[in-house]
Design a protein around this motif. Structure first.
Motif, PDB file in Angstrom:
ATOM      1  N   GLU A 175       2.585 -20.454  -9.537  1.00 47.48           N
ATOM      2  CA  GLU A 175       2.940 -19.222 -10.255  1.00 47.48           C
ATOM      3  C   GLU A 175       3.190 -19.497 -11.742  1.00 47.48           C
ATOM      4  O   GLU A 175       2.774 -18.717 -12.596  1.00 47.48           O
ATOM      5  CB  GLU A 175       4.200 -18.580  -9.637  1.00 47.48           C
ATOM      6  N   GLN A 176       3.883 -20.614 -12.027  1.00 47.59           N
ATOM      7  CA  GLN A 176       4.163 -20.936 -13.443  1.00 47.59           C
ATOM      8  C   GLN A 176       2.866 -21.156 -14.223  1.00 47.59           C
ATOM      9  O   GLN A 176       2.705 -20.693 -15.352  1.00 47.59           O
ATOM     10  CB  GLN A 176       5.009 -22.216 -13.539  1.00 47.59           C
ATOM     11  N   GLU A 179       1.024 -17.978 -14.891  1.00 44.79           N
ATOM     12  CA  GLU A 179       1.629 -17.237 -16.009  1.00 44.79           C
ATOM     13  C   GLU A 179       1.167 -17.789 -17.353  1.00 44.79           C
ATOM     14  O   GLU A 179       0.869 -17.030 -18.280  1.00 44.79           O
ATOM     15  CB  GLU A 179       3.153 -17.367 -15.939  1.00 44.79           C
ATOM     16  N   THR A 182      -2.412 -16.538 -17.854  1.00 47.46           N
ATOM     17  CA  THR A 182      -2.529 -15.107 -18.217  1.00 47.46           C
ATOM     18  C   THR A 182      -1.971 -14.864 -19.618  1.00 47.46           C
ATOM     19  O   THR A 182      -2.419 -13.950 -20.311  1.00 47.46           O
ATOM     20  CB  THR A 182      -1.859 -14.161 -17.197  1.00 47.46           C
TER      21      THR A 182
END
Ligand code: AP5
Length: 186
Positions: A175-176, A179, A182
């Motif tokens: 997830e990190q 991020e 993105t």
């Protein structure tokens, strides 16, 4: 919006994992030459038979073979309205990058961004050993890394000079890292 993307980085950096997530989120065609070649091997096609031993040794499959696969997929995508795409594991050397540039010029679809995923050898070797794919034993992983340094890493300067490269730290949770990627894509 940036929608023609290329993920670059050593084996185990998480290119496939992140490419899958981003492609689903942004409805991009995810084109992984590794996955396509493994599909050919599993289906026992002539192409797969040609590629299997090369992949097991951790070397690069011939440029002609890989280029033919990528060309047909990108031409299909362009003919179908020209949606975005994300190339993962391609190009792998300067010959492939030059051929891609030529193809994209013909299609009128320049690359918007190249994301370089950076990670230490220790972490990526650990990740690959715990995955255990056919080419994930320590000797072959080390050879894939050598091939990456010799043949693929020159593409870092190639795309930096073209003003297309952005690097992200590929250590951390899925997830990190997603991020961070993105964050490069307004
Ligand atoms: P390819 O399939 O492209 O393999 P690779 O570049 O060696 O990359 P990997 O799939 O090992 O790593 P990845 O960066 O995609 O990481 P992933 O997300 O999978 O190529 C295989 C072979 O095919 C080549 O050696 C060559 O023979 C041939 N080939 C392919 N393309 C070619 C081309 N263009 N020209 C010529 N030959 C070509 O993640 C790795 C593992 O880590 C997974 O288990 C994952 O779950 C885990 N992971 C991911 N992110 C994290 C995280 N943040 N934290 C913990 N674990 C994580």
């Amino acid at each position: 919006m940036k929608q023609r993307l290329l993920f670059l980085g050593p084996p185990g950096a998480g290119k496939g994992t992140q490419a899958q997530l981003l492609a689903a989120e942004r409805q991009l065609l995810h084109l992984s030459t590794g996955d396509l070649l493994r599909g050919e091997v599993a289906a026992g096609t002539e192409l797969g038979q040609e590629a299997e031993a090369v992949m097991a040794r951790g070397e690069l499959v011939s440029d002609a073979l890989v280029l033919a696969i990528v060309r047909s997929r990108l031409e299909q995508q362009a003919a179908g309205g020209g949606g975005g795409w994300l190339l993962d594991g391609f190009p792998r050397n300067v010959t492939q990058a030059d051929a891609l540039r030529e193809l994209l010029e013909q299609l009128g679809q320049p690359i918007d961004l190249v994301v370089l995923m950076e990670l230490t050898d220790a972490v990526l070797i650990q990740r690959l050993l715990s995955r255990g794919r056919a080419d994930d034993n320590e000797a072959v992983i080390r050879h894939r890394l050598e091939v990456y340094r010799e043949q693929t890493a020159p593409l870092i300067a190639y795309y930096r000079e073209a003003g297309l490269l952005q690097a992200v730290e590929a250590d951390g949770t899925v997830e990190q890292i997603a991020e961070r990627i993105t964050g490069l894509l307004p």
